[in-house]
Design an enzyme around this catalytic site. Structure first.
Site, short mmCIF file in Angstrom:
data_model
loop_
_atom_site.label_atom_id
_atom_site.label_comp_id
_atom_site.label_asym_id
_atom_site.label_seq_id
_atom_site.Cartn_x
_atom_site.Cartn_y
_atom_site.Cartn_z
N LYS A 116 0.88 -1.17 0.00
CA LYS A 116 0.00 0.00 0.00
C LYS A 116 0.91 1.22 0.00
CE LYS A 116 -4.51 0.69 0.19
NZ LYS A 116 -5.56 -0.22 -0.29
P1 NAD Z 1 -13.01 7.37 -2.56
O1 NAD Z 1 -12.10 8.44 -2.18
O2 NAD Z 1 -13.40 7.17 -3.98
O3 NAD Z 1 -14.37 7.50 -1.72
C1 NAD Z 1 -14.39 7.63 -0.32
C2 NAD Z 1 -15.82 8.03 0.04
O4 NAD Z 1 -15.91 8.11 1.47
C3 NAD Z 1 -16.24 9.39 -0.50
O5 NAD Z 1 -17.59 9.34 -0.91
C4 NAD Z 1 -16.11 10.30 0.71
O6 NAD Z 1 -16.94 11.43 0.64
C5 NAD Z 1 -16.55 9.34 1.79
N1 NAD Z 1 -16.16 9.76 3.13
C6 NAD Z 1 -14.97 10.25 3.56
N2 NAD Z 1 -15.05 10.56 4.86
C7 NAD Z 1 -16.31 10.27 5.25
C8 NAD Z 1 -17.01 10.38 6.46
N3 NAD Z 1 -16.43 10.87 7.56
N4 NAD Z 1 -18.30 9.99 6.50
C9 NAD Z 1 -18.93 9.49 5.41
N5 NAD Z 1 -18.31 9.36 4.21
C10 NAD Z 1 -17.02 9.74 4.16
O7 NAD Z 1 -12.38 6.02 -1.96
P2 NAD Z 1 -12.71 4.52 -2.37
O8 NAD Z 1 -11.73 4.09 -3.38
O9 NAD Z 1 -14.16 4.39 -2.62
O10 NAD Z 1 -12.32 3.75 -1.02
C11 NAD Z 1 -13.22 3.64 0.08
C12 NAD Z 1 -12.73 2.50 0.98
O11 NAD Z 1 -12.70 1.29 0.22
C13 NAD Z 1 -11.34 2.67 1.54
O12 NAD Z 1 -11.29 2.01 2.82
C14 NAD Z 1 -10.48 1.90 0.57
O13 NAD Z 1 -9.25 1.48 1.13
C15 NAD Z 1 -11.40 0.74 0.29
N6 NAD Z 1 -11.11 0.02 -0.95
C16 NAD Z 1 -11.08 0.65 -2.16
C17 NAD Z 1 -10.86 -0.09 -3.31
C18 NAD Z 1 -10.90 0.54 -4.68
O14 NAD Z 1 -10.86 -0.21 -5.66
N7 NAD Z 1 -11.00 1.85 -4.81
C19 NAD Z 1 -10.65 -1.46 -3.23
C20 NAD Z 1 -10.70 -2.08 -2.00
C21 NAD Z 1 -10.94 -1.33 -0.87
#
Ligand code: NAD
Length: 426
Positions: A116
């Site tokens: 990561k």
């Molecule tokens: P992103 O930045 O696209 O989206 C994050 C979302 O969370 C946004 O809508 C943001 O507004 C919201 N958010 C942030 N703080 C918040 C709060 N306090 N309350 C409510 N909503 C809040 O990120 P992502 O890629 O969607 O990742 C989200 C999670 O999924 C992370 O834990 C990431 O590690 C995990 N993840 C992502 C992927 C991927 O393919 N992108 C894969 C596996 C896991």
């Protein structure tokens, strides 16, 4: 209450991501009676880098940014894991996320280790030009660290397909030829895979559907609340909506929306594109995270950040199924409270593994200079996720353990086996 006032054994704050990751690992290692030397190897990252680098901002000032890359384990293949751009990103958080990637790749049986990375920055506070400079300079600092055979980044919180395109281009400029396999989650025109953008959300939908079925609930007609409306949350919400799920509440960083009659996620996406948040979308009532987490729904999808459901609020969860779209959204001290309440949790390393599975497909397609159609990607993804879900369900049933322990036990034992078989060098 300060730490010193706390009664013995009572925490005053939620465990950090690294505390959660290590507690989950120790629990699996104890369950497996892992040999002490194997435990010592797997408990720490193999390699880690901290880089400080200057970037010229739009107003001519120079700002110094800090970035990280941690490769937790490479016993089963090249390191793989996302890059996070977030103001709270630090080395400890990246270590936890790298360890979770090792287990996730092992659980879905793709030939990758775990990594990561991230930069401590609020990407929303930068112009597109500044963001591009930060990304390209960070990629340059990681020269030799990342590469198709070594370590392959992907998008995570605060990064997207454009970020991956800039990294791919930067690495290619230095190499003197195009290196598509250095990152996954690229735009399709640059060798990205069909289906990668929705892959994590699709995996959330597949696993949530199966967990709901275990609870005797059909996803068609199920009530659903979603925390986070980014890459994972938006896709999960949209795909669950397409399967007939009724979205009754969603929050993002700017606030939240609720409507007991359900809403169309496309309208929220349009409002988000216009205003930067889903909050205030027409035809919705406001809701905050505390309200969302306590909703009486069939399915609660956690798709924002880690540490959202802790020992302090787990007794308020009324959802039948909690799907961990995010990494580490439920802390280990909350797990037994949810279990006592009969909540089925789909653990993160299974629930959100769809992203890394299609990243693996993308990497394979890049190595072969070949592109698969969307239906093939989705069908293969479903197969891989179903096999992992079955593996976890079988172990749960056979040993009478919870899904989190079963998932970690499978993953840790696969990595331990690979470590053992490779032997110790020199
Ligand atoms: P992103 O930045 O696209 O989206 C994050 C979302 O969370 C946004 O809508 C943001 O507004 C919201 N958010 C942030 N703080 C918040 C709060 N306090 N309350 C409510 N909503 C809040 O990120 P992502 O890629 O969607 O990742 C989200 C999670 O999924 C992370 O834990 C990431 O590690 C995990 N993840 C992502 C992927 C991927 O393919 N992108 C894969 C596996 C896991």
């Amino acid at each position: 209450m300060t730490i010193t006032d706390a009664p013995r054994g009572v925490r005053t704050s939620a465990p950090s991501a690294i505390e959660s990751a290590l507690a989950q690992f120790d629990r699996a290692a104890n369950h497996l009676a892992l040999a002490p030397h194997t435990r010592a190897i797997l408990r720490v990252p193999k390699r880690e880098w901290t880089v400080n680098f200057p970037v010229t901002m739009d107003d001519g000032r120079t700002e110094v940014f800090t970035g990280y890359r941690v490769q937790h384990n490479v016993a089963r293949g090249p390191a793989k894991g996302g890059l996070r751009f977030h103001p709270a990103t630090d080395l400890e958080e990246v270590r936890a996320l790298a360890m979770w990637m090792t287990w996730k790749c092992a659980l879905v049986n793709v030939p990758f280790g775990g990594a990561k990375g991230g930069v401590t920055v609020d990407p929303r506070a930068l112009s597109v030009g500044e963001l591009q400079h930060v990304t390209r300079r960070f990629a340059t600092e990681l020269q030799g660290v990342i590469g198709p055979d070594v370590d392959i980044p992907a998008p995570d919180v605060g990064t997207n397909a454009q970020t991956m395109a800039w990294i791919m281009d930067t690495v290619s400029m230095h190499a003197g030829y195009t290196v598509p396999g250095v990152v996954t989650g690229k735009p399709i025109g640059l060798g990205g895979s069909e289906g990668r953008a929705d892959a994590t959300g699709m995996g959330v939908m597949f696993t949530a559907e199966r967990a709901l079925a275990e609870a005797g609930i059909d996803i068609n007609g199920a009530t659903v609340a979603v925390q986070g409306f980014g890459n994972v949350g938006e896709a999960a919400a949209r795909l669950i909506h397409e399967r007939g799920g009724r979205l009754v509440a969603i929050t993002d960083v700017g606030g939240g929306v609720a409507n007991p009659a359900g809403f169309d996620p496309a309208r929220l996406a349009a409002h988000l594109a216009e205003t930067g948040t889903i909050a205030g979308a027409p035809g919705t009532e406001p809701i905050d995270n505390a309200g969302l987490l306590a909703m009486d729904v069939d399915l609660l999808v956690l798709a924002a950040l880690e540490g959202q459901v802790t020992a302090a609020n787990a007794d308020r969860i009324r959802a039948r199924v909690v799907a961990e779209g995010a990494n580490g959204p439920v802390t280990p001290d909350a797990d037994p409270i949810l279990a006592e309440r009969g909540v089925i949790t789909v653990p993160d390393i299974l629930c959100n593994a769809g992203g890394v599975v299609v990243s693996y497909f993308e990497w394979v397609q890049n190595l072969q200079s070949f592109a698969w159609p969307a239906e093939q990607v989705a069908a293969r993804l479903r197969r891989v996720i179903n096999v992992a879900y079955d593996d976890v369900a079988s172990l749960r049933a056979a040993e009478g353990i919870d899904a989190r322990l079963a998932a970690h036990a499978i993953a840790v034992s696969r990595v331990a086996d690979a470590t053992q078989i490779r032997g110790q060098y020199p």
